[in-house]
Design an enzyme around this catalytic site. Structure first.
Site, PDB file in Angstrom:
ATOM      1  N   ARG A  37       0.835  -1.217   0.000  1.00  0.00           N
ATOM      2  CA  ARG A  37       0.000   0.000   0.000  1.00  0.00           C
ATOM      3  C   ARG A  37       0.862   1.257   0.000  1.00  0.00           C
ATOM      4  O   ARG A  37       0.478   2.288  -0.552  1.00  0.00           O
ATOM      5  CB  ARG A  37      -0.924   0.006   1.204  1.00  0.00           C
ATOM      6  CG  ARG A  37      -2.063  -0.956   1.033  1.00  0.00           C
ATOM      7  CD  ARG A  37      -3.089  -0.804   2.112  1.00  0.00           C
ATOM      8  NE  ARG A  37      -4.284  -1.557   1.748  1.00  0.00           N
ATOM      9  CZ  ARG A  37      -5.377  -1.626   2.474  1.00  0.00           C
ATOM     10  NH1 ARG A  37      -5.446  -0.984   3.609  1.00  0.00           N
ATOM     11  NH2 ARG A  37      -6.412  -2.312   2.066  1.00  0.00           N
ATOM     12  N   LYS A 198     -16.019  -9.535   7.537  1.00  0.00           N
ATOM     13  CA  LYS A 198     -16.801  -8.315   7.802  1.00  0.00           C
ATOM     14  C   LYS A 198     -18.197  -8.479   7.212  1.00  0.00           C
ATOM     15  O   LYS A 198     -18.514  -7.919   6.154  1.00  0.00           O
ATOM     16  CB  LYS A 198     -16.104  -7.113   7.172  1.00  0.00           C
ATOM     17  CG  LYS A 198     -14.778  -6.787   7.832  1.00  0.00           C
ATOM     18  CD  LYS A 198     -14.137  -5.624   7.099  1.00  0.00           C
ATOM     19  CE  LYS A 198     -12.678  -5.469   7.465  1.00  0.00           C
ATOM     20  NZ  LYS A 198     -11.918  -4.808   6.399  1.00  0.00           N
ATOM     21  N   GLY A 352      -7.659  -6.496   1.880  1.00  0.00           N
ATOM     22  CA  GLY A 352      -6.376  -6.732   2.542  1.00  0.00           C
ATOM     23  C   GLY A 352      -6.023  -8.204   2.596  1.00  0.00           C
ATOM     24  O   GLY A 352      -4.973  -8.637   2.099  1.00  0.00           O
ATOM     25  N   GLY A 375     -13.467  -3.207   0.912  1.00  0.00           N
ATOM     26  CA  GLY A 375     -14.823  -2.677   1.048  1.00  0.00           C
ATOM     27  C   GLY A 375     -15.141  -1.587   0.037  1.00  0.00           C
ATOM     28  O   GLY A 375     -16.231  -1.560  -0.541  1.00  0.00           O
TER      29      GLY A 375
HETATM   30  P1  ADP Z   1     -10.683  -8.675   3.083  1.00  0.00           P
HETATM   31  O1  ADP Z   1      -9.589  -8.104   3.925  1.00  0.00           O
HETATM   32  O2  ADP Z   1     -10.152  -9.527   1.995  1.00  0.00           O
HETATM   33  O3  ADP Z   1     -11.666  -7.643   2.615  1.00  0.00           O
HETATM   34  P2  ADP Z   1     -12.140  -9.441   5.466  1.00  0.00           P
HETATM   35  O4  ADP Z   1     -11.360  -8.399   6.178  1.00  0.00           O
HETATM   36  O5  ADP Z   1     -13.601  -9.260   5.377  1.00  0.00           O
HETATM   37  O6  ADP Z   1     -11.530  -9.678   4.002  1.00  0.00           O
HETATM   38  O7  ADP Z   1     -11.940 -10.846   6.154  1.00  0.00           O
HETATM   39  C1  ADP Z   1     -10.704 -11.490   6.224  1.00  0.00           C
HETATM   40  C2  ADP Z   1     -10.699 -12.457   7.365  1.00  0.00           C
HETATM   41  O8  ADP Z   1     -11.799 -13.361   7.277  1.00  0.00           O
HETATM   42  C3  ADP Z   1      -9.472 -13.315   7.378  1.00  0.00           C
HETATM   43  O9  ADP Z   1      -8.633 -12.891   8.416  1.00  0.00           O
HETATM   44  C4  ADP Z   1     -10.010 -14.727   7.610  1.00  0.00           C
HETATM   45  O10 ADP Z   1      -9.313 -15.425   8.617  1.00  0.00           O
HETATM   46  C5  ADP Z   1     -11.436 -14.488   8.009  1.00  0.00           C
HETATM   47  N1  ADP Z   1     -12.297 -15.618   7.703  1.00  0.00           N
HETATM   48  C6  ADP Z   1     -12.481 -16.232   6.531  1.00  0.00           C
HETATM   49  N2  ADP Z   1     -13.305 -17.290   6.666  1.00  0.00           N
HETATM   50  C7  ADP Z   1     -13.659 -17.369   7.960  1.00  0.00           C
HETATM   51  C8  ADP Z   1     -14.460 -18.241   8.724  1.00  0.00           C
HETATM   52  N3  ADP Z   1     -15.079 -19.267   8.163  1.00  0.00           N
HETATM   53  N4  ADP Z   1     -14.573 -18.009  10.034  1.00  0.00           N
HETATM   54  C9  ADP Z   1     -13.935 -16.971  10.604  1.00  0.00           C
HETATM   55  N5  ADP Z   1     -13.161 -16.107   9.942  1.00  0.00           N
HETATM   56  C10 ADP Z   1     -13.009 -16.296   8.635  1.00  0.00           C
HETATM   57 MG    MG Z   2      -9.557  -7.277   5.969  1.00  0.00          MG
END
Ligand code: ADP
Ligand code: MG
Length: 656
Positions: A37, A198, A352, A375
């Site tokens: 980033r 999230k 992320g 997001g």
């Molecule tokens: P991104 O950063 O790609 O937008 P998020 O921040 O929403 O994604 O979520 C990422 C997190 O989701 C990861 O740290 C991962 O461990 C968690 N995650 C994925 N699947 C599950 C699950 N089944 N139960 C709990 N946490 C999960």
């Molecule tokens: Mg994230």
């Protein structure tokens, strides 16, 4: 794209506040674990430095919740940035106060400083106007390069752009360019993969995304909530049970819109969330109490892969399992590989953790676009209006109404302080912009009174040189260092009693602009000009000389005040029709001199015996954006009354 970028504004010598998204992962020993980033924002930072800007960076890191959390200091980030720039970047721990002012004032062209984690400030996430104004007060131009935070209306991503001319950085521009293509003309079939943790954040956009995609593949905590909604038990899995009604209606909507909704058929469950935990693969209807879903199962992977093979466009946000733990990473990795293998498809990944997963596999080179945002990318693709973009666009289109109070040669120190203090206490709106012009010796006191408020301070005049043997004069740089943001030039009284002629006004205007001040250029005819029918010619000439040289006027920082001299201080305002004619002539002349785009953004104020009663009539005119008030600005009540009159006018015309 109807956005301006850093390339469209002139930044040389100016303080530029740049919102970046350096919310980077840190390692256990507080080093930056992934600097992508930071690297992504380098083009903007380097560009600004090359142009001679003084760069003030702002970012958040983590969620400190409005207080100082030592672990979330930007120190490691600043360290890494210094290495990448091969130059020292200074971390400034406070946002207000004399020390910050001094540091910022001392900056040289090309310098870079970094403000400490903006989410240490209680007002950031609430978009507190006070914080927004404090930030705006540090700089002349705002640049938003934090696409990852563009879906948030915070003080540093939104509020500040209400007080400063704002443009996008190069990273933001590139993200928008790529994602606009995906949003408006995806090659079909278009498959989106959503996972991650999230849940409530993502569900709202998930619904809107149904209008765009042909298939939606679900995994992660998001899918768990869908499974729960369908009546499966999910044991101890991460879910947001209160989102079930929302999920139910999303499922119904997907059916109605004929969007193929793909949910896990089987899952990996674990006794606990730890590397050595006992795991099993079970069907989705077979999750036992006490177990947690940590990944999608092999049948699901196969099904999702088949779907991805059909796709011509893929967008992915959110891991499909807790991929940080080896044993729970298979689903995420397999899906990442199949996205990467789609050579023919247009593939975009954002978020992320999702991006981290792809990088860990070393296959990010096979993805067409890796977004710095999760997001925000999701919201943009779903067709939402991102607040941070919205405010930049709006700032470009709208001329923020303006009220100036010119105190002339009136008040003594105590009165000046009191007047400033009272006006500041009674005026707390972003629109109209309110600027007070106290006599020079009181500028600094007035800026202290107005610090962090909605009121700005200016000087009544400035010299055309920065410094030198000019006894009795005050330079634009002096005003600036005393905290003023505006200078008035070419006032009729300066023309009449102090010998200012058109060329001199031009030089003063340049000095003000060069010092980074906004300028109010006063023009207007004498009664004798009018009697001879030469008022139009006279005003055109004043503008032509003041603006005629290829100067560089950031249009939003220029106010032209039209003051027919015969109407000033006489209690006899000019007729509304005269003002209509003259202000439209001024706009026309500005178009000739500055080009249509810039002329659109210059504000024109009328001055001459304005009061709270008649201000609405002038504001009704299409080319009048505000008023410059003389005598009435010395009385709090009448001045604030005029400001309120302008505000009422703005609000009522906004309702039409
Ligand atoms: P991104 O950063 O790609 O937008 P998020 O921040 O929403 O994604 O979520 C990422 C997190 O989701 C990861 O740290 C991962 O461990 C968690 N995650 C994925 N699947 C599950 C699950 N089944 N139960 C709990 N946490 C999960
Ligand atoms: Mg994230």
């Amino acid at each position: 794209m109807d956005f301006l970028t850093v390339k469209d504004v002139s930044v040389a010598g100016r303080h530029v506040l740049v919102r970046v998204d350096f919310n980077v992962p840190l390692s256990d020993d507080d080093e930056v674990a992934d600097d992508s980033r930071i690297r992504a924002a380098l083009p903007t930072i380097e560009f600004l430095r090359d142009q001679g800007a003084k760069v003030i960076l702002v970012s958040h890191l983590g969620r400190p919740g409005g207080r100082k959390v030592p672990d979330l200091t930007l120190r490691p980030v600043v360290g890494r940035l210094s290495e990448l720039l091969d130059d020292d970047v200074c971390l400034i721990s406070e946002i207000t106060g004399a020390e910050v002012r001094a540091k910022i004032d001392d900056m040289q062209a090309g310098d870079v400083v970094f403000l400490e984690n903006i989410r240490f400030q209680p007002g950031e996430t609430e978009n507190d106007p006070r914080l927004a104004r404090q930030l705006a007060g540090l700089a002349d131009i705002y640049v938003n390069d934090a696409f990852g935070a563009a879906h948030r209306a915070h003080a540093s991503t939104y509020g500040v752009a209400e007080y400063l001319p704002g443009v996008m950085g190069l990273l933001m521009e590139e993200e928008i360019r790529v994602l606009t293509g995906l949003r408006d003309g995806p090659r079909r079939p278009y498959v989106a993969i959503l996972g991650g943790a999230k849940i409530s954040d993502k569900l709202g956009v998930c619904r809107r995304l149904l209008n765009k995609v042909d298939a939606l593949i679900l995994g992660g905590g998001l899918a768990n909530t869908f499974s729960l909604c369908l009546g499966y038990s999910v044991g101890n899995s991460l879910v947001e049970a209160e989102m079930i009604p929302e999920v139910r209606s999303i499922i119904a909507e997907a059916n109605r819109k004929d969007v193929d909704l793909l949910m896990p058929l089987d899952v990996v469950v674990a006794k606990n969330i730890a590397p050595s935990a006992e795991t099993r693969v079970v069907d989705i209807n077979d999750v036992s109490p006490g177990w947690s879903i940590v990944d999608i199962g092999p049948r699901t992977i196969a099904r999702y892969r088949d779907k991805l093979r059909e796709a011509n466009t893929v967008f992915w946000n959110g891991p499909l399992g807790i991929f940080e733990i080896r044993d729970f990473a298979r689903g995420t990795e397999e899906i990442a590989r199949s996205v990467a293998a789609q050579d023919e498809a247009n593939t975009v990944i954002g978020g992320g953790e999702s991006v981290e997963a792809v990088k860990n596999l070393g296959i990010s080179g096979q993805i067409d676009h890796i977004s710095t945002a999760g997001g925000a990318a999701l919201a943009f693709l779903a067709g939402e209006d991102l607040p941070a973009l919205h405010v930049l666009q709006r700032a470009e289109r709208v001329r923020v109404p303006w009220v100036g109070g010119n105190w002339k040669m009136n008040t003594k120190l105590k009165e000046a302080r009191k007047l400033a203090c009272e006006i500041v206490a009674r005026w707390d709106h972003a629109e109209p912009e309110v600027v007070l012009f106290p006599p020079h010796p009181f500028v600094q006191q007035a800026t202290e009174e107005a610090s962090g408020s909605a009121v700005t301070i200016g000087g009544q005049d400035c010299h055309w040189e920065d410094s030198g043997a000019y006894t009795g004069s005050v330079s634009a740089l002096m005003l600036r260092s005393a905290g003023a943001r505006y200078a008035l030039v070419g006032h009729s009284e300066c023309r009449e009693y102090l010998g200012d002629y058109d060329e001199r006004v031009r030089d003063k205007l340049s000095a003000a602009v060069d010092a980074g001040l906004s300028a109010v250029l006063c023009v207007g005819e004498q009664l004798s000009d009018r009697d001879r029918g030469q008022h139009r010619q006279r005003v055109r000439e004043q503008l032509q000389i003041a603006l005629g040289e290829p100067g560089d006027y950031p249009a939003r920082k220029l106010v032209v005040a039209y003051e027919p001299v015969w109407a000033i201080g006489t209690g006899r305002p000019a007729g509304v029709e005269d003002v209509r004619e003259m202000t439209s002539l001024i706009r026309e002349e500005l178009e000739q001199l500055l080009g249509a785009g810039a002329a659109e953004r210059v504000r024109i104020a009328y001055g001459g015996s304005v009061n709270a009663e008649n201000v609405g009539e002038f504001m009704d005119l299409p080319d009048v954006d505000g008023v410059l008030v003389g005598g009435a600005s010395l009385r709090t009540k009448s001045f604030v009354g005029i400001c309120a009159g302008v505000r009422d006018h703005v609000l009522s015309s906004g309702e039409e």
